[in-house]
Design an enzyme around this catalytic site. Structure first.
Site, PDB file in Angstrom:
ATOM      1  N   GLY A   1     -38.023 -47.365  25.891  1.00 22.57           N
ATOM      2  CA  GLY A   1     -38.789 -46.697  24.862  1.00 22.57           C
ATOM      3  C   GLY A   1     -38.994 -45.220  25.119  1.00 22.57           C
ATOM      4  O   GLY A   1     -39.113 -44.432  24.185  1.00 22.57           O
TER       5      GLY A   1
ATOM      6  N   ASP B   1     -45.831 -52.885  34.220  1.00 23.95           N
ATOM      7  CA  ASP B   1     -44.655 -53.223  33.426  1.00 23.95           C
ATOM      8  C   ASP B   1     -43.622 -53.971  34.257  1.00 23.95           C
ATOM      9  O   ASP B   1     -42.435 -53.644  34.232  1.00 23.95           O
ATOM     10  CB  ASP B   1     -44.056 -51.940  32.837  1.00 23.95           C
ATOM     11  CG  ASP B   1     -43.089 -52.220  31.696  1.00 23.95           C
ATOM     12  OD1 ASP B   1     -43.179 -53.292  31.074  1.00 23.95           O
ATOM     13  OD2 ASP B   1     -42.230 -51.357  31.440  1.00 23.95           O
TER      14      ASP B   1
ATOM     15  N   VAL C   1     -31.166 -44.089  30.998  1.00 23.35           N
ATOM     16  CA  VAL C   1     -30.730 -44.039  32.390  1.00 23.35           C
ATOM     17  C   VAL C   1     -29.212 -43.946  32.438  1.00 23.35           C
ATOM     18  O   VAL C   1     -28.505 -44.699  31.757  1.00 23.35           O
ATOM     19  CB  VAL C   1     -31.216 -45.275  33.182  1.00 23.35           C
ATOM     20  CG1 VAL C   1     -30.770 -45.185  34.633  1.00 23.35           C
ATOM     21  CG2 VAL C   1     -32.729 -45.402  33.100  1.00 23.35           C
TER      22      VAL C   1
ATOM     23  N   LYS D   1     -32.625 -40.749  35.284  1.00 22.69           N
ATOM     24  CA  LYS D   1     -33.478 -41.171  34.179  1.00 22.69           C
ATOM     25  C   LYS D   1     -33.864 -39.935  33.372  1.00 22.69           C
ATOM     26  O   LYS D   1     -34.540 -39.049  33.870  1.00 22.69           O
ATOM     27  CB  LYS D   1     -34.722 -41.869  34.730  1.00 22.69           C
ATOM     28  CG  LYS D   1     -35.651 -42.388  33.684  1.00 22.69           C
ATOM     29  CD  LYS D   1     -36.797 -43.151  34.333  1.00 22.69           C
ATOM     30  CE  LYS D   1     -37.726 -43.735  33.309  1.00 22.69           C
ATOM     31  NZ  LYS D   1     -38.808 -44.488  33.947  1.00 22.69           N
TER      32      LYS D   1
END
Length: 168
Positions: free
Chosen positions: A5, A149, A9, A23
């Site tokens: 979101g 996460d 990468v 990233k």
């Protein structure tokens, strides 16, 4: 290699020959807020050192905001558990690209093979490594970090399938 979101990468190669995962942060916030968050994240990543946490290599702020991590050749746990296929695209006899795709992706004129199923001993080692990394972040890190996460796509696998949580 992947997209989330707030980031994309890419696989990269440093001048010294080291493979890295780069990233690129996608600018969804205002410029000033994004830079503040970027600097805070770099400060946090510089304080982390554990074998079960993805190793931070550096950053770049030229033409965007980039975080650079040590590349882990077996990809994410998600790619190993959920039926992804390695697609080999042949351009000539010595040039090819490896990509990962879901099993239901329609490709023609490509060579493909499924990732082999992970043996239970490897799965156990991944689970223990992930737990050790989280324990370090939650209890033993200089600046305690709560990873909010944790999912299979954020668990990366090294050369011997050692688990490394990606916290960024």
């Amino acid at each position: 290699m992947g997209k989330g979101g707030h980031s994309e990468v890419y696989k990269g190669l440093l001048d010294q020959g080291q493979l890295v995962a780069v990233k690129r942060l996608i600018q969804s916030n205002s410029g000033e807020q994004l830079i503040t968050e970027f600097l805070m994240e770099i400060g946090m990543l510089c304080q982390i050192s554990h074998p079960n946490i993805a190793r931070f290599v550096g950053f770049c702020s030229s033409n965007g905001l980039y975080l650079v991590f040590h590349f882990l050749e077996h990809g994410s746990l998600e790619s190993r558990l959920h039926g992804n296929i390695v697609i080999v695209i042949l351009f000539s006899s010595n040039v090819h690209i490896l990509i990962q795709a879901k099993e239901d992706t329609n490709f023609t004129h490509f060579s493909d093979r499924k990732f082999p199923t992970l043996k239970w001993m490897i799965r156990y080692r991944i689970a223990v490594g992930t737990a050790r990394g989280l324990d370090y972040l939650h209890s033993n890190c200089q600046r305690r970090i709560i990873h909010r996460d944790i999912k299979a796509s954020n668990i990366l696998l090294g050369s011997s399938f050692e688990a490394q949580a990606c916290i960024s």
